[in-house]
Design an enzyme around this catalytic site. Structure first.
Site, PDB file in Angstrom:
ATOM      1  N   GLU A  32      14.547 -65.098  65.964  1.00 46.80           N
ATOM      2  CA  GLU A  32      15.474 -66.014  66.644  1.00 46.80           C
ATOM      3  C   GLU A  32      16.451 -65.179  67.456  1.00 46.80           C
ATOM      4  O   GLU A  32      17.126 -64.299  66.910  1.00 46.80           O
ATOM      5  CB  GLU A  32      16.258 -66.900  65.664  1.00 46.80           C
ATOM      6  N   ASP A  84      21.861 -56.851  72.302  1.00 45.84           N
ATOM      7  CA  ASP A  84      21.685 -57.755  73.436  1.00 45.84           C
ATOM      8  C   ASP A  84      20.184 -57.925  73.664  1.00 45.84           C
ATOM      9  O   ASP A  84      19.438 -56.936  73.711  1.00 45.84           O
ATOM     10  CB  ASP A  84      22.348 -57.145  74.673  1.00 45.84           C
ATOM     11  N   ASP A 106      23.417 -69.908  75.275  1.00 43.58           N
ATOM     12  CA  ASP A 106      24.556 -70.020  76.194  1.00 43.58           C
ATOM     13  C   ASP A 106      24.040 -70.457  77.567  1.00 43.58           C
ATOM     14  O   ASP A 106      23.053 -69.912  78.063  1.00 43.58           O
ATOM     15  CB  ASP A 106      25.273 -68.672  76.312  1.00 43.58           C
ATOM     16  N   LYS A 110      26.932 -70.860  86.142  1.00 39.98           N
ATOM     17  CA  LYS A 110      26.972 -70.431  87.549  1.00 39.98           C
ATOM     18  C   LYS A 110      25.595 -69.909  87.995  1.00 39.98           C
ATOM     19  O   LYS A 110      24.963 -69.122  87.277  1.00 39.98           O
ATOM     20  CB  LYS A 110      28.005 -69.313  87.731  1.00 39.98           C
ATOM     21  N   ASP A 142      20.954 -79.244  73.720  1.00 37.97           N
ATOM     22  CA  ASP A 142      21.402 -80.584  74.144  1.00 37.97           C
ATOM     23  C   ASP A 142      21.840 -80.535  75.608  1.00 37.97           C
ATOM     24  O   ASP A 142      22.289 -81.544  76.143  1.00 37.97           O
ATOM     25  CB  ASP A 142      22.571 -81.074  73.280  1.00 37.97           C
ATOM     26  N   THR A 181      19.742 -76.565  63.585  1.00 30.74           N
ATOM     27  CA  THR A 181      20.634 -75.412  63.706  1.00 30.74           C
ATOM     28  C   THR A 181      22.072 -75.921  63.560  1.00 30.74           C
ATOM     29  O   THR A 181      22.323 -77.129  63.578  1.00 30.74           O
ATOM     30  CB  THR A 181      20.479 -74.703  65.067  1.00 30.74           C
ATOM     31  N   GLU A 182      22.995 -74.975  63.455  1.00 29.60           N
ATOM     32  CA  GLU A 182      24.402 -75.368  63.332  1.00 29.60           C
ATOM     33  C   GLU A 182      24.837 -76.181  64.567  1.00 29.60           C
ATOM     34  O   GLU A 182      25.450 -77.251  64.448  1.00 29.60           O
ATOM     35  CB  GLU A 182      25.260 -74.108  63.201  1.00 29.60           C
ATOM     36  N   GLU A 184      22.922 -77.768  66.663  1.00 29.04           N
ATOM     37  CA  GLU A 184      22.140 -79.012  66.739  1.00 29.04           C
ATOM     38  C   GLU A 184      22.814 -80.105  65.910  1.00 29.04           C
ATOM     39  O   GLU A 184      22.934 -81.251  66.358  1.00 29.04           O
ATOM     40  CB  GLU A 184      20.727 -78.751  66.214  1.00 29.04           C
TER      41      GLU A 184
HETATM   42  N1  SAM Z   1      21.429 -70.477  67.664  1.00 26.21           N
HETATM   43  C1  SAM Z   1      22.681 -70.893  67.024  1.00 26.21           C
HETATM   44  C2  SAM Z   1      22.693 -72.389  66.830  1.00 26.21           C
HETATM   45  O1  SAM Z   1      21.854 -73.073  67.437  1.00 26.21           O
HETATM   46  O2  SAM Z   1      23.509 -72.871  66.060  1.00 26.21           O
HETATM   47  C3  SAM Z   1      23.905 -70.391  67.830  1.00 26.21           C
HETATM   48  C4  SAM Z   1      24.028 -70.915  69.221  1.00 26.21           C
HETATM   49  S1  SAM Z   1      25.383 -70.145  70.125  1.00 26.21           S
HETATM   50  C5  SAM Z   1      25.738 -71.298  71.375  1.00 26.21           C
HETATM   51  C6  SAM Z   1      24.517 -68.898  71.065  1.00 26.21           C
HETATM   52  C7  SAM Z   1      24.527 -67.527  70.382  1.00 26.21           C
HETATM   53  O3  SAM Z   1      23.706 -66.658  71.139  1.00 26.21           O
HETATM   54  C8  SAM Z   1      25.904 -66.889  70.321  1.00 26.21           C
HETATM   55  O4  SAM Z   1      26.186 -66.477  68.999  1.00 26.21           O
HETATM   56  C9  SAM Z   1      25.787 -65.701  71.286  1.00 26.21           C
HETATM   57  O5  SAM Z   1      26.597 -64.598  70.917  1.00 26.21           O
HETATM   58  C10 SAM Z   1      24.302 -65.380  71.211  1.00 26.21           C
HETATM   59  N2  SAM Z   1      23.777 -64.708  72.421  1.00 26.21           N
HETATM   60  C11 SAM Z   1      23.959 -65.109  73.695  1.00 26.21           C
HETATM   61  N3  SAM Z   1      23.360 -64.264  74.549  1.00 26.21           N
HETATM   62  C12 SAM Z   1      22.751 -63.312  73.785  1.00 26.21           C
HETATM   63  C13 SAM Z   1      21.974 -62.172  74.091  1.00 26.21           C
HETATM   64  N4  SAM Z   1      21.709 -61.818  75.365  1.00 26.21           N
HETATM   65  N5  SAM Z   1      21.511 -61.412  73.081  1.00 26.21           N
HETATM   66  C14 SAM Z   1      21.795 -61.754  71.791  1.00 26.21           C
HETATM   67  N6  SAM Z   1      22.536 -62.824  71.435  1.00 26.21           N
HETATM   68  C15 SAM Z   1      23.015 -63.595  72.421  1.00 26.21           C
END
Ligand code: SAM
Length: 212
Positions: A32, A84, A106, A110, A142, A181-182, A184
């Site tokens: 994941e 990352d 995320d 933009k 969503d 997921t959290e 979701e």
């Molecule tokens: N997947 C979880 C959920 O559905 O509840 C968390 C969703 S949260 C909006 C997105 C997560 O992805 C954040 O914790 C963020 O730090 C991580 N993230 C975003 N871009 C990333 C990247 N390029 N590499 C690793 N993690 C990343």
């Protein structure tokens, strides 16, 4: 805490191509990306003890929450990586993964940041290298604009849309066995429909699109 935890992998180059040996088995390897606090990953790992799950998260402060939960529960089929996702190819060998989950990524709204979206063609090209033949990507969100972008990118990049819904929780077939997921849980409680696709390469068929 992150440094000390046996669930967090730091020596990534030595695991590349040897993740199954690191887990001590030969089961499927699911990842994941952007796992946040790890709720989905851990629920899945509990349900599927024969599958190895790796959670990837960019930020230590977020990863720490997952580590704390894992230290309490000790799921042997879970490992976590702080990294990352741009660097995936240095951590996984070609064809090493069976499945990739992208949950509530995320949105990077933009246009000039489109290539940072985890569903962009740039990221799909990375996934293409590390997924085995027949491997799949599952994406839930969503955010309809992000989902529409993701579907277009997948088609442009030549992936097959194997499953697709614009309202997962009202789709009896796709929702069966769904692990929330959290994010979701939070967004569906606000009344937002959840979109989901499953994509793969080669030999797939487009399924009927539900819930539009
Ligand atoms: N997947 C979880 C959920 O559905 O509840 C968390 C969703 S949260 C909006 C997105 C997560 O992805 C954040 O914790 C963020 O730090 C991580 N993230 C975003 N871009 C990333 C990247 N390029 N590499 C690793 N993690 C990343």
């Amino acid at each position: 805490m992150i440094q000390e935890s046996r669930f967090v992998v730091h020596d990534l180059p030595s695991c590349r191509g040897s993740w199954r040996q690191a887990f001590g088995g030969d089961g499927p390897l699911y990842v994941e990306i952007g796992m946040g606090k790890g709720r989905f990953l851990m629920d899945m790992a509990r349900l599927h003890p024969d599958i190895f799950f790796i959670g990837i998260e960019k930020y230590s402060s977020v990863l720490l929450r997952a580590v704390q939960k894992l230290e309490e529960e000790e799921l042997p089929n879970v490992r976590l990586i702080r990294m990352d996702a741009e660097d995936l190819e240095s951590v996984f060998a070609p064809g090493e993964l069976d499945r990739i989950y992208l949950n509530f990524s995320d949105p990077w709204p933009k246009d000039r940041h489109a290539k940072r979206r985890l569903e962009s063609r740039q990221f799909l090209a990375r996934y293409d290298k590390i997924l085995k033949a027949g491997g799949e990507i599952e994406f839930k969100t969503d955010n309809r604009a992000l989902f529409d972008f993701a579907v277009e990118e997948a088609k442009e990049a030549g992936w097959d849309i194997k499953e697709l819904t614009y309202d997962l929780h009202q789709d009896p077939g796709l929702n069966e066995g769904n692990v929330m997921t959290e994010y979701e849980e939070r967004f569906s409680a606000q009344g937002n429909p959840i979109c989901k696709y499953v994509i793969g390469r080669g030999g797939a068929h487009e399924k009927e699109i539900s819930g539009r």
